[in-house]
Design a protein around this motif. Structure first.
Motif, PDB file in Angstrom:
ATOM      1  N   ASP A 181      -7.322   6.572   6.670  1.00 19.47           N
ATOM      2  CA  ASP A 181      -7.683   6.688   5.257  1.00 19.47           C
ATOM      3  C   ASP A 181      -7.280   5.464   4.433  1.00 19.47           C
ATOM      4  N   HIS A 182      -6.466   4.591   5.014  1.00 19.53           N
ATOM      5  CA  HIS A 182      -6.065   3.375   4.291  1.00 19.53           C
ATOM      6  C   HIS A 182      -6.372   2.111   5.093  1.00 19.53           C
ATOM      7  N   LYS A 186      -9.496  -0.273   4.226  1.00 16.96           N
ATOM      8  CA  LYS A 186      -8.973  -1.477   3.563  1.00 16.96           C
ATOM      9  C   LYS A 186      -9.442  -2.727   4.297  1.00 16.96           C
ATOM     10  N   THR A 192      -8.242   1.715  -1.696  1.00 15.82           N
ATOM     11  CA  THR A 192      -7.750   2.992  -1.173  1.00 15.82           C
ATOM     12  C   THR A 192      -6.613   3.560  -2.017  1.00 15.82           C
ATOM     13  N   LEU A 194      -3.560   6.795  -1.233  1.00 17.73           N
ATOM     14  CA  LEU A 194      -3.034   7.856  -0.382  1.00 17.73           C
ATOM     15  C   LEU A 194      -2.412   8.924  -1.273  1.00 17.73           C
ATOM     16  N   CYS A 206      -1.345   0.041  -1.367  1.00 18.45           N
ATOM     17  CA  CYS A 206      -2.167   0.920  -2.199  1.00 18.45           C
ATOM     18  C   CYS A 206      -1.295   1.981  -2.869  1.00 18.45           C
ATOM     19  N   GLN A 208       0.504   5.295  -3.542  1.00 18.83           N
ATOM     20  CA  GLN A 208       0.919   6.405  -2.687  1.00 18.83           C
ATOM     21  C   GLN A 208       1.448   7.509  -3.604  1.00 18.83           C
TER      22      GLN A 208
END
Length: 220
Positions: A181-182, A186, A192, A194, A206, A208
């Motif tokens: 997912d990152h 990316k 992105t 999280l 990114c 978080q």
């Protein structure tokens, strides 16, 4: 450097599992039952025996993780089994409407217009989960499920970008897992975030966020 998402982003994509909902003890129970079946099949034993094998190694917060438990039991493709369980176990029965998330999603839709779902779950399971959460089927402009392309090899993200004429940096993907997912999106130039992060990783650049509801302060 802080990103001005409102001026930069044209398309937002969401993961589903453990992103649009957080896990619970009941969700974990359903997922573990799915894993027990995999153990029973591999070990050629009963479900009760499979459950005991798993629980002898796995103790939440004190013992081995689900993946490491399967590795300890010499079950092949442990990581894939855990992810398959997350995406394919019938967790919809454990989910309930989340009006606050629905409101945030609707606000995002009003502002960004292009809101999509990119998930490793199949379409049928995805719709069941969304229905349980109170998110209507028509909400997402596009569904990219495992019947179409895979996040793990990046093809889902490439397919997603090909649906639009925007550059990669105009896309934002929101999920919960570091690699798929990152790191993978990316590397393709996609922004992105999280969410539902229990412990931040300092070297990850990114946002978080501890709770998905925190995206509101960044995006709206």
């Amino acid at each position: 450097m802080k990103i001005d998402y409102q001026s930069k982003i044209n398309v937002i994509g969401f993961d589903l599992d453990h992103t649009l909902y957080q896990g619970s003890k009941e969700t974990d129970r359903v997922i573990q039952e799915y894993i027990f079946k995999k153990i029973a099949t591999h070990r050629i034993c009963s479900l009760e025996e499979a459950k005991k094998l798993f629980e002898d190694h796995y103790q939440e917060g004190r013992g081995l993780s689900g993946r490491k438990t399967l590795l300890a039991l010499n079950i092949p493709n442990a990581g894939e089994i855990i992810q398959e369980a997350l995406e394919n176990a019938d967790v919809a029965q454990t989910l309930t409407n989340n009006p606050e998330i629905v409101r945030i999603l609707n606000d995002l839709k009003q502002q960004y217009h292009n809101i999509d779902l990119i998930t490793g779950s199949g379409k049928e399971q995805s719709l069941k989960k969304l229905s349980a959460l109170g998110i209507p089927e028509h909400f997402f402009s596009h569904y990219i499920t495992d019947e179409i392309a895979f996040k793990g090899d990046g093809s889902a993200y490439t397919y997603w970008m090909e649906l639009y004429s925007f550059p990669a940096e105009a896309f934002l993907y929101i999920g919960d897992r570091l690699e798929v997912d990152h790191l993978i999106p990316k590397n393709l130039g996609i922004e992105t975030m999280l969410v539902n992060v229990k412990e931040k990783i300092p070297e990850v650049s990114c946002p978080q966020l501890a709770d998905i509801k925190e995206i509101k302060s960044l995006l709206l």
